[in-house]
Design a protein around this motif. Structure first.
Motif, mmCIF file in Angstrom:
data_model
loop_
_atom_site.group_PDB
_atom_site.id
_atom_site.type_symbol
_atom_site.label_atom_id
_atom_site.label_comp_id
_atom_site.label_asym_id
_atom_site.label_seq_id
_atom_site.Cartn_x
_atom_site.Cartn_y
_atom_site.Cartn_z
ATOM 1 N N ILE A 1 0.843 -1.191 0.000
ATOM 2 C CA ILE A 1 0.000 0.000 0.000
ATOM 3 C C ILE A 1 0.878 1.241 0.000
ATOM 4 O O ILE A 1 1.723 1.406 0.885
ATOM 5 C CB ILE A 1 -0.917 0.039 1.242
ATOM 6 N N LEU A 2 0.696 2.121 -0.981
ATOM 7 C CA LEU A 2 1.413 3.390 -1.019
ATOM 8 C C LEU A 2 0.467 4.490 -0.549
ATOM 9 O O LEU A 2 -0.557 4.750 -1.191
ATOM 10 C CB LEU A 2 1.897 3.703 -2.438
ATOM 11 N N ILE A 3 0.812 5.132 0.570
ATOM 12 C CA ILE A 3 -0.006 6.215 1.108
ATOM 13 C C ILE A 3 0.669 7.533 0.761
ATOM 14 O O ILE A 3 1.718 7.883 1.316
ATOM 15 C CB ILE A 3 -0.203 6.083 2.629
ATOM 16 N N CYS A 4 0.078 8.263 -0.182
ATOM 17 C CA CYS A 4 0.597 9.575 -0.566
ATOM 18 C C CYS A 4 0.043 10.625 0.400
ATOM 19 O O CYS A 4 -1.128 10.576 0.758
ATOM 20 C CB CYS A 4 0.183 9.910 -1.994
ATOM 21 N N GLY A 5 0.896 11.553 0.788
ATOM 22 C CA GLY A 5 0.457 12.537 1.772
ATOM 23 C C GLY A 5 0.424 11.980 3.178
ATOM 24 O O GLY A 5 -0.431 12.346 3.986
ATOM 25 N N ALA A 6 1.374 11.120 3.501
ATOM 26 C CA ALA A 6 1.365 10.425 4.793
ATOM 27 C C ALA A 6 1.690 11.326 5.976
ATOM 28 O O ALA A 6 1.524 10.922 7.129
ATOM 29 C CB ALA A 6 2.347 9.246 4.762
ATOM 30 N N THR A 7 2.178 12.549 5.716
ATOM 31 C CA THR A 7 2.459 13.467 6.819
ATOM 32 C C THR A 7 1.299 14.428 7.067
ATOM 33 O O THR A 7 1.366 15.257 7.973
ATOM 34 C CB THR A 7 3.736 14.281 6.547
ATOM 35 N N GLY A 8 0.241 14.345 6.260
ATOM 36 C CA GLY A 8 -0.926 15.193 6.458
ATOM 37 C C GLY A 8 -1.911 14.577 7.427
ATOM 38 O O GLY A 8 -1.686 13.494 7.985
ATOM 39 N N HIS B 1 3.782 1.634 2.663
ATOM 40 C CA HIS B 1 4.825 2.549 2.198
ATOM 41 C C HIS B 1 4.252 3.961 2.261
ATOM 42 O O HIS B 1 3.150 4.216 1.761
ATOM 43 C CB HIS B 1 5.250 2.203 0.774
ATOM 44 N N ALA B 2 4.984 4.867 2.877
ATOM 45 C CA ALA B 2 4.492 6.219 3.125
ATOM 46 C C ALA B 2 5.320 7.238 2.352
ATOM 47 O O ALA B 2 6.547 7.142 2.303
ATOM 48 C CB ALA B 2 4.548 6.523 4.621
ATOM 49 N N VAL B 3 4.636 8.215 1.752
ATOM 50 C CA VAL B 3 5.308 9.254 0.975
ATOM 51 C C VAL B 3 5.294 10.566 1.750
ATOM 52 O O VAL B 3 4.245 11.012 2.219
ATOM 53 C CB VAL B 3 4.620 9.466 -0.391
ATOM 54 N N SER B 4 6.469 11.168 1.882
ATOM 55 C CA SER B 4 6.588 12.501 2.470
ATOM 56 C C SER B 4 7.169 13.442 1.417
ATOM 57 O O SER B 4 7.822 13.005 0.474
ATOM 58 C CB SER B 4 7.493 12.485 3.701
ATOM 59 N N HIS B 5 6.948 14.733 1.607
ATOM 60 C CA HIS B 5 7.521 15.724 0.697
ATOM 61 C C HIS B 5 8.367 16.706 1.496
ATOM 62 O O HIS B 5 9.566 16.510 1.649
ATOM 63 C CB HIS B 5 6.432 16.436 -0.097
ATOM 64 N N LEU B 6 7.735 17.734 2.072
ATOM 65 C CA LEU B 6 8.476 18.757 2.807
ATOM 66 C C LEU B 6 8.440 18.544 4.318
ATOM 67 O O LEU B 6 9.374 18.925 5.025
ATOM 68 C CB LEU B 6 7.910 20.149 2.480
ATOM 69 N N ARG B 7 7.373 17.947 4.805
ATOM 70 C CA ARG B 7 7.262 17.718 6.243
ATOM 71 C C ARG B 7 8.133 16.543 6.666
ATOM 72 O O ARG B 7 8.364 15.615 5.883
ATOM 73 C CB ARG B 7 5.808 17.446 6.635
ATOM 74 N N PRO B 8 8.600 16.545 7.919
ATOM 75 C CA PRO B 8 9.486 15.469 8.368
ATOM 76 C C PRO B 8 8.751 14.136 8.516
ATOM 77 O O PRO B 8 7.561 14.096 8.835
ATOM 78 C CB PRO B 8 9.993 15.981 9.729
ATOM 79 N N HIS C 1 9.287 7.029 1.753
ATOM 80 C CA HIS C 1 9.807 7.471 0.465
ATOM 81 C C HIS C 1 9.630 8.987 0.381
ATOM 82 O O HIS C 1 8.520 9.493 0.594
ATOM 83 C CB HIS C 1 9.056 6.821 -0.699
ATOM 84 N N GLN C 2 10.705 9.702 0.083
ATOM 85 C CA GLN C 2 10.601 11.150 -0.098
ATOM 86 C C GLN C 2 10.352 11.415 -1.571
ATOM 87 O O GLN C 2 11.056 10.899 -2.440
ATOM 88 C CB GLN C 2 11.880 11.848 0.366
ATOM 89 N N ALA C 3 9.334 12.220 -1.877
ATOM 90 C CA ALA C 3 9.001 12.465 -3.280
ATOM 91 C C ALA C 3 8.190 13.740 -3.424
ATOM 92 O O ALA C 3 7.399 14.101 -2.545
ATOM 93 C CB ALA C 3 8.208 11.287 -3.854
ATOM 94 N N VAL D 1 7.154 10.253 -9.150
ATOM 95 C CA VAL D 1 5.960 9.407 -9.162
ATOM 96 C C VAL D 1 6.317 8.011 -9.662
ATOM 97 O O VAL D 1 5.936 6.993 -9.064
ATOM 98 C CB VAL D 1 4.853 10.039 -10.039
ATOM 99 N N GLU D 2 7.047 7.941 -10.762
ATOM 100 C CA GLU D 2 7.447 6.650 -11.321
ATOM 101 C C GLU D 2 8.267 5.849 -10.314
ATOM 102 O O GLU D 2 8.109 4.629 -10.189
ATOM 103 C CB GLU D 2 8.249 6.870 -12.601
ATOM 104 N N ARG D 3 9.128 6.546 -9.580
ATOM 105 C CA ARG D 3 10.021 5.856 -8.621
ATOM 106 C C ARG D 3 9.242 5.232 -7.463
ATOM 107 O O ARG D 3 9.504 4.083 -7.090
ATOM 108 C CB ARG D 3 11.058 6.853 -8.097
ATOM 109 N N VAL D 4 8.277 5.961 -6.898
ATOM 110 C CA VAL D 4 7.610 5.462 -5.689
ATOM 111 C C VAL D 4 6.481 4.487 -5.995
ATOM 112 O O VAL D 4 6.080 3.706 -5.124
ATOM 113 C CB VAL D 4 7.072 6.624 -4.829
ATOM 114 N N ILE D 5 5.984 4.497 -7.228
ATOM 115 C CA ILE D 5 4.810 3.690 -7.532
ATOM 116 C C ILE D 5 5.152 2.255 -7.938
ATOM 117 O O ILE D 5 4.315 1.356 -7.850
ATOM 118 C CB ILE D 5 3.976 4.381 -8.639
#
Length: 326
Positions: free
Chosen positions: A5-12, A31-38, A48-50, A58-62
């Motif tokens: 499971i890929l959760i995009c926006g996991a820091t929100g 699997h959790a995706v973060s961007h700017l938040r820690p 995964h930072q993306a 997107v291609e890398r994390v998916i």
């Protein structure tokens, strides 16, 4: 075998609650995706930072995933919807376009997308999914964000129609609970009210008469909705309402939060501020009939759970800051 499971926006707000709860399931590899938040530590979660506005990221994390839960968005509170509505449009259209195309190309099994109810008109009755009228103009305040959500719903339907990937679009009502935004600049009505009440000394001020009515759903019920959609959705594309199914006036919500806070506060109304008598609540019978879902957390229970979390996390943080400044 575990589903990846890929959760995009996991820091929100919604993403963090999803990550915390789904990572406890034995049948899921989260699997959790973060961007700017820690990032934050959770057992059994791979980070995964993306930047999801970047097609290479997107291609890398998916790759290798079975399910995508799209909780990432450029978003903020009601103030920005009024003063900077453009920030909710371009970034979200770009990231969802890249994610859904990649899901199609990589033959992802299921994609969950969180839409919203700003597209619905004010109504004295519970609204079904079919009550949306595409020919009726959206409220000017929500023109940008509402039409972007509609466009993304149609992208879900488009890709579901040309592939084997299932897409679920969830038009959820106002979600509240742990990890919500509780600062007055970015928060919505529930989080802002909690902050005002918990920091108040003697009174809380409500803008206008507080007659606006909202459908409020505790975040755990939304997460259970996601789990049931992954398990039980039969069609390749489905659009569901997801809400508490009742409307509460803001003035009554404020009173409930004050009562459950245990504080002795006076509630005052600033009648110099406008009162817009609107009401919105959802008919979720489609989700009940097809998925067996209905909310299980009452508003009073949800308020008590949220206040307990606020005291344990936000209040402790505030006290620490005050001590450091002393």
């Amino acid at each position: 075998m575990k589903q990846k499971i890929l959760i995009c926006g996991a820091t929100g707000f919604i993403g963090r609650n999803l990550t915390e709860q789904l990572s406890q399931r034995a049948d899921m590899e989260v699997h959790a995706v973060s961007h700017l938040r820690p990032e934050y530590h959770l057992p059994h979660v791979t980070w995964h930072q993306a930047d999801l506005r970047c097609v290479e990221d997107v291609e890398r994390v998916i790759k290798g995933m079975d399910v995508i839960i799209q909780a990432a968005a450029t978003t903020s509170g009601s103030k920005d919807i009024v003063t900077r509505p453009y920030i909710h449009v371009t970034d979200n259209a770009v990231m969802n376009s890249y994610l859904f195309r990649a899901a199609f190309e990589h033959k992802i099994k299921h994609v969950i997308f969180f839409s919203c109810t700003v597209i619905y008109p004010s109504s004295a009755r519970a609204l079904k999914e079919t009550d949306f009228d595409a020919n009726a103009p959206l409220h000017p305040r929500y023109f940008g964000v509402g039409n972007t959500k509609l466009y993304t719903e149609k992208m879900c339907e488009f890709y579901a129609g040309i592939s084997s990937t299932k897409f679920t679009a969830i038009r959820h009502s106002n979600i509240y609970g742990p990890h919500d935004k509780f600062d007055l600049e970015r928060s919505h009505v529930f989080g802002a009210t909690v902050t005002k009440v918990m920091n108040a000394k003697d009174k809380v001020v409500v803008w206008g008469t507080g007659e606006e009515e909202r459908d409020l759903l505790y975040v755990d019920d939304l997460i259970r909705f996601v789990e049931l959609a992954l398990q039980k959705q039969q069609q390749n594309y489905r659009l569901y309402n997801c809400g508490y199914g009742q409307a509460i006036p803001i003035k009554d919500l404020v009173q409930k939060i004050v009562t459950h806070s245990g504080k002795s506060l006076t509630i005052e109304h600033d009648l110099s501020q406008p009162t817009i008598k609107t009401s919105l609540y959802l008919d979720c019978s489609l989700a009940k009939n097809e998925l067996g879902w209905q909310p299980s957390t009452s508003l009073d229970q949800g308020i008590m759970h949220t206040l307990a979390w606020w005291k344990k996390h936000i209040m402790v943080q505030q006290d620490k800051v005050a001590m450091d400044m002393a």
